[in-house]
Design an enzyme around this catalytic site. Structure first.
Site, PDB file in Angstrom:
ATOM      1  N   ILE A   1       9.103  11.426 -13.617  1.00  0.00           N
ATOM      2  CA  ILE A   1       8.945  10.151 -12.911  1.00  0.00           C
ATOM      3  C   ILE A   1       9.842  10.144 -11.675  1.00  0.00           C
ATOM      4  CG2 ILE A   1       9.074   7.637 -13.085  1.00  0.00           C
ATOM      5  CD1 ILE A   1       9.068   8.056 -16.175  1.00  0.00           C
TER       6      ILE A   1
ATOM      7  N   VAL B   1      11.721  11.752 -17.872  1.00  0.00           N
ATOM      8  CA  VAL B   1      12.556  11.231 -16.792  1.00  0.00           C
ATOM      9  C   VAL B   1      12.403  12.085 -15.540  1.00  0.00           C
ATOM     10  CG1 VAL B   1      14.921  10.761 -16.068  1.00  0.00           C
ATOM     11  CG2 VAL B   1      14.200  10.184 -18.376  1.00  0.00           C
ATOM     12  N   ALA B   2      12.318  13.414 -15.737  1.00  0.00           N
ATOM     13  CA  ALA B   2      12.154  14.308 -14.594  1.00  0.00           C
ATOM     14  C   ALA B   2      10.800  14.116 -13.928  1.00  0.00           C
ATOM     15  CB  ALA B   2      12.303  15.756 -15.054  1.00  0.00           C
TER      16      ALA B   2
ATOM     17  N   THR C   1      21.327   9.932  -6.287  1.00  0.00           N
ATOM     18  CA  THR C   1      21.676  10.862  -5.219  1.00  0.00           C
ATOM     19  C   THR C   1      20.537  11.107  -4.241  1.00  0.00           C
ATOM     20  OG1 THR C   1      23.138  11.961  -6.785  1.00  0.00           O
ATOM     21  CG2 THR C   1      22.639  13.131  -4.745  1.00  0.00           C
TER      22      THR C   1
ATOM     23  N   ASN D   1      17.582  11.791  -9.544  1.00  0.00           N
ATOM     24  CA  ASN D   1      16.339  11.148  -9.112  1.00  0.00           C
ATOM     25  C   ASN D   1      16.552   9.748  -8.555  1.00  0.00           C
ATOM     26  OD1 ASN D   1      14.439  13.096  -9.422  1.00  0.00           O
ATOM     27  ND2 ASN D   1      13.482  12.242 -11.256  1.00  0.00           N
TER      28      ASN D   1
ATOM     29  N   ASP E   1      -8.025 -16.879  15.232  1.00  0.00           N
ATOM     30  CA  ASP E   1      -7.068 -17.974  15.350  1.00  0.00           C
ATOM     31  C   ASP E   1      -7.599 -19.302  14.832  1.00  0.00           C
ATOM     32  OD1 ASP E   1      -8.960 -18.454  17.243  1.00  0.00           O
ATOM     33  OD2 ASP E   1      -7.591 -18.594  18.948  1.00  0.00           O
TER      34      ASP E   1
ATOM     35  N   ASP F   1     -12.199 -18.475  11.246  1.00  0.00           N
ATOM     36  CA  ASP F   1     -11.822 -17.078  11.036  1.00  0.00           C
ATOM     37  C   ASP F   1     -11.156 -16.843   9.685  1.00  0.00           C
ATOM     38  OD1 ASP F   1     -12.640 -16.281  13.633  1.00  0.00           O
ATOM     39  OD2 ASP F   1     -10.780 -17.090  14.455  1.00  0.00           O
TER      40      ASP F   1
ATOM     41  N   ASP G   1     -11.777 -11.802  17.388  1.00  0.00           N
ATOM     42  CA  ASP G   1     -12.381 -12.990  17.962  1.00  0.00           C
ATOM     43  C   ASP G   1     -12.207 -12.909  19.480  1.00  0.00           C
ATOM     44  OD1 ASP G   1     -13.612 -15.476  17.984  1.00  0.00           O
ATOM     45  OD2 ASP G   1     -11.719 -16.562  17.847  1.00  0.00           O
TER      46      ASP G   1
END
Length: 901
Positions: free
Chosen positions: A286, A283-284, A732, A729, A635, A639, A330
């Protein structure tokens, strides 16, 4: 039954009819139509499979970090830690929801192409002329058409009377193209196949007949749609880099967890404790907040760009644009106004310049320093008169008093020039009522209108200079009419060719007066002069290109237009710092066939003219192979494949076709090239913000890894519990990271070169900083834990609360360590960021909440601290900030070498 014909532009019309087994007079019979439809299918563009809502949702779970979080949640459920498992799952779902809501869209390119084919077409079948839905067309159908019709299949012309077609969305050619029935060479470009009409284009003038030679996916439009499907969208650099970080943390988690388990087994520790420590490490390791913060920061970037007229369709594209090293643009409608304007008139003995752009009659006439009033200048008035009368275009006032153009762009430009000189066509026609019109003939490249004038006929003629000059016997001078000698005719022709070589479009204008309207229109003419046209560059583009150059971004032009016109626009916009190099599509080889010299030449070329849609794709791929991040603007339908292939496809919102808009990653609401540069600036700011919050999040994640790992190795009680790790993680510390993601950047961000393509989010030096700061926080927490246990005599749970709070506040204060080295300790981009102060306040409140709200404290296994506890927390949590700021002062190289790196 013949297949759809190959290269029908190379054969005579009668031969094409023969090959298709159809006669022009009868057309196809009902039976033949059914047989051919069974063989070739309906005349429609194949639709790309629509991306479902579920597939978009599943895409949110493809990130390596998200998958790692899901694995951690499964592991916590497996060992019975339900609270931790649910908490991690909430993080995963929350991140997916944000990405899903913001990124919800499906690719509509094929649907847009399909819409181009939804029209009616007039055909001759069984000897009768009738209208049918365009989707029912089959190869061999004989089509009858006139001005205003949409072309719904690829056709070979059989008869052409003054036909012009607007092919701008297919070829990039800004002007209507004259058509005829003459075959052309097999290798002729799409824009040069004058005997062909193409699906998705429109007839602007004339009438005629043609035979359908290709339908559906066999048409040129169909081939482009196929290229769109085959043009793989590249994964954006940000996605690649985040995945790389995720993989690095997977290995870190696996290695450290294995070490802990092995150490626990050697020391014969309780198996459940070992597993809990492994989960705490996982967990730490990640950074749960990273996907959430990255998603929200990018979404905010999308909103900021939208306020600057840039609509982004994909979250990660926001950051990618900031890393662009090449903008392939273009010409027509992107760099230019897509509106022809008469800029000068070449009269006998005088050259008159005309100021002003657009449809409004605002501008003045000048020769050198002298301003000319057309009402007092007979020669000038005559040429404006002839230009206004000779044509079918019209300027109509809309309800807001702004003129709207109807008709050929060059004819519209002549009307605007006449209005600038005080001549309005509707007023002129009262004085010169039209008696006859001789339509534009592609053979002699001229057009004439005949007008009644006080009992005689006034002939107004315009056309290609070489043809009009050949038809002229006299020239109108200031002293009257004089004979046009062969030598003078040659001089006029040479001048015309010189002007055309500078990228100008040239028309010659002539007139004559006869006693009746039945005279030969193109004999005995009097030359009035030359009209010079240009599709003017957009005002803001030059400055925007200069800004791009200052930012180290190269701008190249990729167009289907003529090389002289493209070069002229590029030179005017100063697209090259030194000599401007240009090349035509005919000079481009397949990428795999290029030698080193040819590759260098392409890299040094600024203008690519007469390029096909396939060559646009190849150029994008070439620049990507050379290590560039390519932004492609466009446009038109032509393209779309390149927009799909580019790292960032940028379409025009006003002038752009629906096909281009749906293929693009970003749409410019104002069609302004300058908006691209503004978006690049925003992208750079966002990358800098992403780098800052990743530095922050990885530092605090690593600090907890080191704290848990060395706590286990040193045989101390676990300094911070798994649920506490997750709380810090994912809850907070998300707020300070999010505040870092909302930075505004600062002044000289566009004076820095783009970051090197392929550069990771974090370089080696950044990892050094992460390890240093993480070690500071970890040492502070472990020392605090040790001191609380052995010098203060605290219980294990109370000491664990102290170490938890040291980690929590030490990490919060660490946010000020990610400032730039150049900035002041007290006044910098972080202290000026109100979101940072709000985030710290909110994080402190939430930390205090789990301390003093008993149910939360029980879940988190926290003891309410006293004064002595808070004294320890304050003393030890200040260590990372104090040492960090001293480090920044001493370390000359600082956190980053540039504002966004």
């Amino acid at each position: 039954m013949p297949e759809q014909l190959k290269m029908p532009w190379t054969g005579e019309g009668e031969n094409i009819l023969h090959d298709l087994h159809v006669t022009r007079e009868q057309g196809l019979s009902g039976t033949e139509v059914k047989q051919r439809r069974r063989r070739h299918g309906e005349n429609r563009i194949k639709q790309k499979k629509r991306q479902s809502v579920w597939s978009i949702l599943l895409n949110q779970f493809e990130s390596v970090i998200v998958l790692l979080l899901a694995a951690a949640a499964a592991a916590t459920f497996f060992v019975g830690r339900w609270v931790e498992g649910v908490a991690i799952s909430v993080v995963v779902v929350f991140n997916a929801l944000i990405g899903f809501i913001t990124e919800l869209r499906a690719v509509r390119s094929m649907e847009a192409l399909e819409k181009l084919s939804q029209s009616m077409t007039t055909v001759r079948r069984g000897g009768r002329v009738k209208k049918i839905p365009s989707r029912q067309l089959v190869p061999g159908d004989v089509v009858v058409f006139e001005a205003g019709d949409t072309v719904s299949a690829d056709m070979r012309l059989l008869e052409a009377a003054g036909i012009e077609a607007d092919e701008s969305t297919l070829t990039g050619e800004s002007l209507p193209v004259s058509k005829n029935t003459e075959p052309v060479a097999a290798e002729a470009y799409l824009a040069e196949r004058r005997c062909m009409l193409f699906n998705g284009t429109a007839i602007t003038s004339g009438s005629g007949e043609a035979v359908v030679v290709a339908t559906g996916m066999g048409t040129e439009l169909g081939k482009i749609s196929e290229q769109i499907q085959q043009a793989e969208s590249e994964q954006t650099p940000l996605e690649d880099r985040l995945d790389d970080l995720g993989r690095a943390f997977i290995w870190l988690t696996v290695i450290l967890s294995a070490v802990v388990v092995f150490t626990g087994w050697i020391k014969e520790k309780d198996l459940l404790l070992v597993l809990e420590t492994g989960i705490a490490l996982a967990v730490a390791a990640i950074p749960e907040g990273m996907p959430i913060v990255a998603t929200i920061a990018l979404a905010r970037g999308m909103r900021r760009m939208a306020r600057r007229n840039a609509l982004v369709n994909r979250l990660s594209s926001v950051e990618t644009l900031g890393g662009a090293t090449v903008i392939a643009t273009d010409k027509t409608g992107t760099l230019t106004e897509n509106q022809m304007t008469v800029t000068r008139l070449i009269l006998p003995g005088i050259e008159v310049k005309i100021s002003g752009e657009g449809l409004k009659a605002e501008g003045e006439f000048s020769a050198g320093e002298e301003v000319i009033d057309p009402r007092d200048h007979q020669l000038l008035r005559r040429i404006l008169l002839a230009g206004a009368l000779c044509g079918n275009a019209d300027l109509q006032e809309n309800g807001e008093g702004n003129p709207e153009a109807v008709g050929d762009p060059m004819e519209v430009a002549l009307l605007v020039a006449a209005r600038k000189g005080g001549l309005r066509k509707e007023t002129l026609l009262e004085e010169y009522p039209e008696e006859l019109e001789v339509a534009f003939d592609p053979e002699n490249k001229m057009m004439a209108t005949v007008h009644e004038r006080k009992g005689s006929s006034f002939y107004a003629v315009k056309g290609a200079p070489e043809n009009v000059l050949e038809a002229c016997e006299n020239v109108q001078g200031e002293q009257g009419v004089a004979q046009l000698t062969g030598e003078e005719r040659g001089k006029w022709l040479k001048q015309s060719e010189g002007l055309a070589g500078k990228g100008l479009r040239i028309l010659a204008l002539a007139m004559k007066e006869e006693s009746g309207s039945d005279a030969e229109p193109y004999k005995g003419l009097t030359l009035l002069g030359l009209a010079c046209f240009v599709d003017p560059p957009r005002e803001e583009v030059k400055e925007a290109i200069a800004a791009a150059h200052a930012a180290g971004i190269r701008t190249i032009m990729v167009t289907g237009d003529q090389i002289a016109t493209a070069r002229s626009i590029a030179e005017h916009l100063q697209m090259a710092d030194d000599t401007l190099e240009a090349m035509e599509g005919s000079e481009l080889k397949e990428i795999g066939q290029l030698n080193e010299e040819e590759r260098k030449r392409i890299l040094g070329t600024t203008v690519f003219a007469r390029v096909s849609p396939k060559q646009k794709l190849d150029l994008i791929a070439f620049y990507q192979q050379e290590g560039n991040i390519v932004a492609m603007t466009g446009d038109g339908v032509n393209d779309a494949p390149a927009l799909e292939k580019a790292d960032i496809g940028v379409a025009m919102g006003r002038r752009g076709t629906q096909v281009a808009r749906e293929a693009a990653d970003m749409i410019l609401k104002d069609d302004s090239f300058a908006t691209i540069v503004a978006a690049i600036e925003e992208g750079r700011i966002i990358f800098g913000n992403i780098r800052q919050f990743i530095l922050f999040l990885l530092t605090i994640s690593l600090s907890m890894i080191l704290t848990v790992f060395f706590g286990s190795i040193l045989n101390l009680p676990m300094p911070i519990l798994p649920l506490q790790v997750l709380y810090l993680n994912a809850v907070t510390h998300v707020f300070p990271a999010l505040a870092l993601g909302m930075g505004e950047g600062y002044g000289n961000i566009m004076n820095q070169p783009p970051r090197a393509p392929g550069l990771p989010i974090l370089e080696r030096r950044h990892w050094g900083h992460i390890i240093f700061y993480a070690a500071l926080i970890s040492i502070a927490a472990l020392c605090g834990l040790f001191y609380a246990l052995h010098y203060q005599g605290m219980s294990v749970s109370r000491a664990q609360t102290v170490s938890f709070l040291i980690v929590a506040f030490g990490q919060l204060l660490h946010v000020f360590n990610v400032r730039r080295k150049e900035s002041n300790f007290l006044v910098n981009e972080l202290t000026r960021n109100m979101y940072v102060w709000m985030a710290i306040f909110l994080s402190v409140v939430m930390t205090l909440a789990i301390l003093y709200i008993r149910p939360l404290a029980d879940v988190m296994q926290i003891v309410s601290p006293g004064f002595a506890d808070w004294s320890l927390v304050f003393a030890f949590s200040m260590i990372p900030l104090v040492f960090g700021q001293v480090f920044l002062l001493i370390k000359k190289d600082g956190l980053a070498k540039s504002h966004f790196m």
